[in-house]
Motif scaffolding. Sequence first.
Motif, PDB file in Angstrom:
ATOM      1  N   ARG A   5       0.911   6.538 -10.114  1.00 42.63           N
ATOM      2  CA  ARG A   5       0.277   7.034  -8.903  1.00 42.63           C
ATOM      3  C   ARG A   5      -0.572   8.294  -9.103  1.00 42.63           C
ATOM      4  O   ARG A   5      -1.398   8.604  -8.264  1.00 42.63           O
ATOM      5  N   TYR A   6      -0.374   9.004 -10.192  1.00 45.43           N
ATOM      6  CA  TYR A   6      -1.126  10.231 -10.404  1.00 45.43           C
ATOM      7  C   TYR A   6      -2.196  10.012 -11.466  1.00 45.43           C
ATOM      8  O   TYR A   6      -1.987   9.284 -12.436  1.00 45.43           O
ATOM      9  N   ARG A  62      -1.794   0.283  -3.495  1.00 45.37           N
ATOM     10  CA  ARG A  62      -1.911   1.709  -3.176  1.00 45.37           C
ATOM     11  C   ARG A  62      -2.254   1.928  -1.707  1.00 45.37           C
ATOM     12  O   ARG A  62      -2.166   3.056  -1.199  1.00 45.37           O
ATOM     13  N   ASP A  97       0.488   3.626   0.148  1.00 51.37           N
ATOM     14  CA  ASP A  97       0.517   5.082   0.001  1.00 51.37           C
ATOM     15  C   ASP A  97      -0.487   5.737   0.945  1.00 51.37           C
ATOM     16  O   ASP A  97      -0.183   6.729   1.628  1.00 51.37           O
ATOM     17  N   GLU A  98      -1.700   5.179   0.979  1.00 50.41           N
ATOM     18  CA  GLU A  98      -2.739   5.767   1.820  1.00 50.41           C
ATOM     19  C   GLU A  98      -2.373   5.692   3.305  1.00 50.41           C
ATOM     20  O   GLU A  98      -2.620   6.636   4.064  1.00 50.41           O
ATOM     21  N   LYS A 142       0.150   8.361   4.031  1.00 49.30           N
ATOM     22  CA  LYS A 142      -0.457   9.694   4.055  1.00 49.30           C
ATOM     23  C   LYS A 142      -1.184   9.938   5.379  1.00 49.30           C
ATOM     24  O   LYS A 142      -1.147  11.039   5.940  1.00 49.30           O
ATOM     25  N   THR A 145       4.711  12.900   3.289  1.00 48.57           N
ATOM     26  CA  THR A 145       4.506  13.662   2.065  1.00 48.57           C
ATOM     27  C   THR A 145       4.651  12.735   0.856  1.00 48.57           C
ATOM     28  O   THR A 145       5.094  11.583   0.979  1.00 48.57           O
ATOM     29  N   GLN A 146       4.313  13.253  -0.325  1.00 48.64           N
ATOM     30  CA  GLN A 146       4.423  12.443  -1.533  1.00 48.64           C
ATOM     31  C   GLN A 146       5.875  12.084  -1.834  1.00 48.64           C
ATOM     32  O   GLN A 146       6.172  10.990  -2.299  1.00 48.64           O
ATOM     33  N   ILE A 184       6.859   9.269   0.502  1.00 45.42           N
ATOM     34  CA  ILE A 184       6.285   8.004   0.025  1.00 45.42           C
ATOM     35  C   ILE A 184       7.121   7.446  -1.118  1.00 45.42           C
ATOM     36  O   ILE A 184       7.394   6.241  -1.174  1.00 45.42           O
ATOM     37  N   PHE A 185       7.534   8.332  -2.020  1.00 42.24           N
ATOM     38  CA  PHE A 185       8.321   7.894  -3.184  1.00 42.24           C
ATOM     39  C   PHE A 185       9.705   7.395  -2.781  1.00 42.24           C
ATOM     40  O   PHE A 185      10.146   6.319  -3.216  1.00 42.24           O
TER      41      PHE A 185
END
Length: 305
Positions: free
Chosen positions: A116-117, A192, A195-196, A199, A204-205, A208-209
């Motif tokens: 993801r990063y 992804r 995730d979007e 957000k 927060t990240q 999401i995780f």
Amino acid sequence: MDKTITLNEPAKAASPFNRHMITKNLGLVFSYAFLISMAVVIIYPILVTLMSAFNVSNTLYSTSFFPENFSLTENFVSLFNDTPYLSWYRNTFLVSLITMVLSTAIVTVSGFVYSRYRYKSRKSALMSLLIIQIIPSGSGLIALYAIASSIGIYSSEHATLYTYIFMILIYTTGGITMNTILMKGYYDSIPRALDESAKIDGATQMQIFTEILLPLVKPMIMVIAIFCFLGPIGDIIMPKFLIASMSSEAKTLAVGLMGLINNIKESNYNVFAAGAVLAAIPPVVVFYKFQDYIVGGLTSGGVKG
């Protein structure tokens, strides 16, 4: 003349079809023959070990498939009375459980980061993981022994405890490379867009995780946990290298069982077979219980690299 030509045309058209059927049938025959031969190669040693566990003649082979000197409990009673088998069992499965927890936790987080990063050294780090995976694990045994000696593990008052902690760290780090790649592939198979969307909703990240991705990667987490659990159980090279000079109670299951057949004059093959049968029960149960996770997790994880 026209009739003759008309009658001959179907015969010419059927010829390629027949050749295709013959080729297909031959392929099936060879496939089944290969699968049957592989099944025999795998099952035969298991049956020999199983029958030897109930044979009291101190030999792995007998004149008949079922042993003539059959005993349901004698070898198992001897195993528990004459050897510290329970200590071996406890040591091995304690190492496996701790390794499973540590390695699975690290791999779950590292796979998420790689997937993801996007950062500058990401590709270099992934390439390093692949290169490390190519190096045989046995090539570092001398270095590991030198490290253990240099930090004073063997000269310590609690040498056995520190040696097992050292082994757990080795097993944990050794399984990270390939398992991280598998976990990254599974994370990549999740869109992804999830995730979007989270957000946009203000997640927060970390949320999401933990709340979105972790439930979705549960099959791969189970696969990696099983691999990390089974790895130390069957390993004999590293434990024998690191704990060879320790007491009999401090050995692992594989090293302890190997000691029963090391000395030709004093070997007890049937007690060894009884121990091997008992040692195989937990891995078989784990694999049978979670086989759906293994198949589904590996298949889904291979969608994207």
